[in-house]
Scaffold this motif. Structure first.
Motif, PDB file in Angstrom:
ATOM      1  N   ALA A  18      -5.244  -7.297  11.862  1.00  0.00           N
ATOM      2  CA  ALA A  18      -5.474  -8.865  12.308  1.00  0.00           C
ATOM      3  C   ALA A  18      -4.515  -8.900  13.432  1.00  0.00           C
ATOM      4  CB  ALA A  18      -5.254  -9.547  11.195  1.00  0.00           C
ATOM      5  N   ALA A  19      -3.485  -8.596  13.606  1.00  0.00           N
ATOM      6  CA  ALA A  19      -2.625  -8.823  14.552  1.00  0.00           C
ATOM      7  C   ALA A  19      -3.010  -8.126  15.826  1.00  0.00           C
ATOM      8  CB  ALA A  19      -1.079  -8.331  14.448  1.00  0.00           C
ATOM      9  N   HIS A  20      -3.332  -6.588  15.727  1.00  0.00           N
ATOM     10  CA  HIS A  20      -4.006  -5.875  16.851  1.00  0.00           C
ATOM     11  C   HIS A  20      -5.131  -6.564  17.462  1.00  0.00           C
ATOM     12  CE1 HIS A  20      -6.044  -2.408  18.464  1.00  0.00           C
ATOM     13  NE2 HIS A  20      -4.758  -2.045  18.727  1.00  0.00           N
ATOM     14  N   GLU A  52      -1.998   0.719  15.547  1.00  0.00           N
ATOM     15  CA  GLU A  52      -0.555   0.644  15.939  1.00  0.00           C
ATOM     16  C   GLU A  52      -0.315  -0.007  17.329  1.00  0.00           C
ATOM     17  OE1 GLU A  52       1.177   4.756  13.917  1.00  0.00           O
ATOM     18  OE2 GLU A  52       0.560   5.036  15.911  1.00  0.00           O
ATOM     19  N   ILE A  53       0.928  -0.719  17.517  1.00  0.00           N
ATOM     20  CA  ILE A  53       1.289  -1.234  18.695  1.00  0.00           C
ATOM     21  C   ILE A  53       1.369  -0.043  19.733  1.00  0.00           C
ATOM     22  CG2 ILE A  53       3.538  -1.639  17.974  1.00  0.00           C
ATOM     23  CD1 ILE A  53       3.378  -4.391  19.169  1.00  0.00           C
ATOM     24  N   ASP A  54       1.092  -0.425  20.975  1.00  0.00           N
ATOM     25  CA  ASP A  54       1.270   0.539  22.006  1.00  0.00           C
ATOM     26  C   ASP A  54       2.597   0.606  22.600  1.00  0.00           C
ATOM     27  OD1 ASP A  54       0.785   2.673  24.119  1.00  0.00           O
ATOM     28  OD2 ASP A  54      -0.945   1.500  24.971  1.00  0.00           O
ATOM     29  N   PRO A  55       3.417   1.834  22.568  1.00  0.00           N
ATOM     30  CA  PRO A  55       4.774   1.874  23.451  1.00  0.00           C
ATOM     31  C   PRO A  55       4.658   2.652  24.605  1.00  0.00           C
ATOM     32  CG  PRO A  55       4.501   3.759  21.604  1.00  0.00           C
ATOM     33  CD  PRO A  55       3.194   2.864  21.532  1.00  0.00           C
ATOM     34  N   LEU A  56       3.344   3.315  24.825  1.00  0.00           N
ATOM     35  CA  LEU A  56       3.325   4.045  26.138  1.00  0.00           C
ATOM     36  C   LEU A  56       3.769   3.230  27.184  1.00  0.00           C
ATOM     37  CD1 LEU A  56      -0.260   5.751  25.367  1.00  0.00           C
ATOM     38  CD2 LEU A  56       2.310   6.613  25.011  1.00  0.00           C
ATOM     39  N   VAL A 112      10.219   4.114  16.407  1.00  0.00           N
ATOM     40  CA  VAL A 112       9.458   4.137  15.327  1.00  0.00           C
ATOM     41  C   VAL A 112       8.257   3.263  14.836  1.00  0.00           C
ATOM     42  CG1 VAL A 112       9.955   4.699  12.612  1.00  0.00           C
ATOM     43  CG2 VAL A 112      11.783   4.737  14.019  1.00  0.00           C
ATOM     44  N   PRO A 113       7.197   4.174  14.676  1.00  0.00           N
ATOM     45  CA  PRO A 113       5.866   3.482  14.070  1.00  0.00           C
ATOM     46  C   PRO A 113       6.086   2.940  12.817  1.00  0.00           C
ATOM     47  CG  PRO A 113       5.616   5.513  14.096  1.00  0.00           C
ATOM     48  CD  PRO A 113       6.691   5.452  14.843  1.00  0.00           C
ATOM     49  N   LEU A 114       5.395   1.862  12.248  1.00  0.00           N
ATOM     50  CA  LEU A 114       5.429   1.390  10.986  1.00  0.00           C
ATOM     51  C   LEU A 114       4.230   0.371  10.587  1.00  0.00           C
ATOM     52  CD1 LEU A 114       6.311  -1.826  11.343  1.00  0.00           C
ATOM     53  CD2 LEU A 114       8.418  -0.762  11.966  1.00  0.00           C
ATOM     54  N   PHE A 151       3.970  -5.422  15.599  1.00  0.00           N
ATOM     55  CA  PHE A 151       3.708  -6.733  15.490  1.00  0.00           C
ATOM     56  C   PHE A 151       4.291  -7.581  14.682  1.00  0.00           C
ATOM     57  CE2 PHE A 151      -0.188  -4.183  16.614  1.00  0.00           C
ATOM     58  CZ  PHE A 151      -0.542  -4.792  17.876  1.00  0.00           C
ATOM     59  N   ALA A 152       4.632  -8.949  15.064  1.00  0.00           N
ATOM     60  CA  ALA A 152       5.498  -9.646  14.325  1.00  0.00           C
ATOM     61  C   ALA A 152       4.894 -10.042  12.879  1.00  0.00           C
ATOM     62  CB  ALA A 152       5.662 -11.203  15.048  1.00  0.00           C
ATOM     63  N   ALA A 153       3.585 -10.208  12.759  1.00  0.00           N
ATOM     64  CA  ALA A 153       2.695 -10.204  11.694  1.00  0.00           C
ATOM     65  C   ALA A 153       2.932  -9.059  10.594  1.00  0.00           C
ATOM     66  CB  ALA A 153       1.303 -10.563  11.909  1.00  0.00           C
TER      67      ALA A 153
END
Length: 180
Positions: A18-20, A52-56, A112-114, A151-153
């Motif tokens: 949902a956050a993505h 996953e949120i994108d760190p690139l 770190v992804p999570l 994401f904060a969510a």
């Protein structure tokens, strides 16, 4: 504990999806700013998969060597292969993209992804224990900063933990930085 973590993972996946869908806003810029004082240190990021949120962008902005995780095998710690924007990638374990070639690095800072995190600095991962095993090994050798990126969510009241779970030092979200 297995059933508790499985239920937590299902809820965390839904929250992340949902956050993505809403976009990550300024999260990568906040991560890059947080990492800036660590220039010159070896950084590990990750190649984002699914929601996953994108760190690139933050990885590309880092002034120093950057690696991404490679899974050498079940129940083993991660290894980190040197990455740069535009490098040749191949499909690795779990279909994660990894550099086709490059030096092996030992990170001092690990993004770190999570699936979820809590206010104590614990994270809920995918269940393989790769990051917990790796952080334990790295931290036994020298100080290693573990930075969750989410994401904060994805925050939950309390991540179910086991004695082998490694705490994060910080979490960066689109809403800011949390230190633990």
């Amino acid at each position: 504990m297995k059933d508790v973590k499985s239920a937590a993972r299902a809820a965390a996946f839904a929250a992340r999806e949902a956050a993505h869908a809403k976009g990550q806003g300024q999260a990568a810029e906040l991560l890059a700013d947080f990492l800036a004082p660590h220039r010159g240190k070896v950084l590990s990021g990750y190649m984002p998969m699914r929601s996953e949120i994108d760190p690139l962008p933050a990885m590309a902005a880092h002034q120093g060597p950057v690696g991404v995780p490679v899974i050498p095998g079940r129940d083993q710690p991660l290894r980190f292969r040197e990455w740069s924007p535009g490098c040749a990638l191949v499909e690795g374990t779990f279909k994660a993209l990894v550099p086709a070639e490059g030096a092996w690095l030992e990170p001092e800072v690990v993004i770190v992804p999570l699936l979820a995190f809590d206010g104590r600095g614990y994270r809920l991962g995918y269940g393989g224990g790769f990051y917990d095993r790796t952080l334990e090994l790295l931290r036994a050798r020298r100080p290693t900063l573990a930075v969750g990126f989410a994401f904060a969510a994805q925050e939950m009241a309390g991540v179910p933990i086991e004695p082998t779970d490694q705490r994060l030092d910080a979490v960066v979200t689109e809403q800011g930085v949390r230190l633990f």
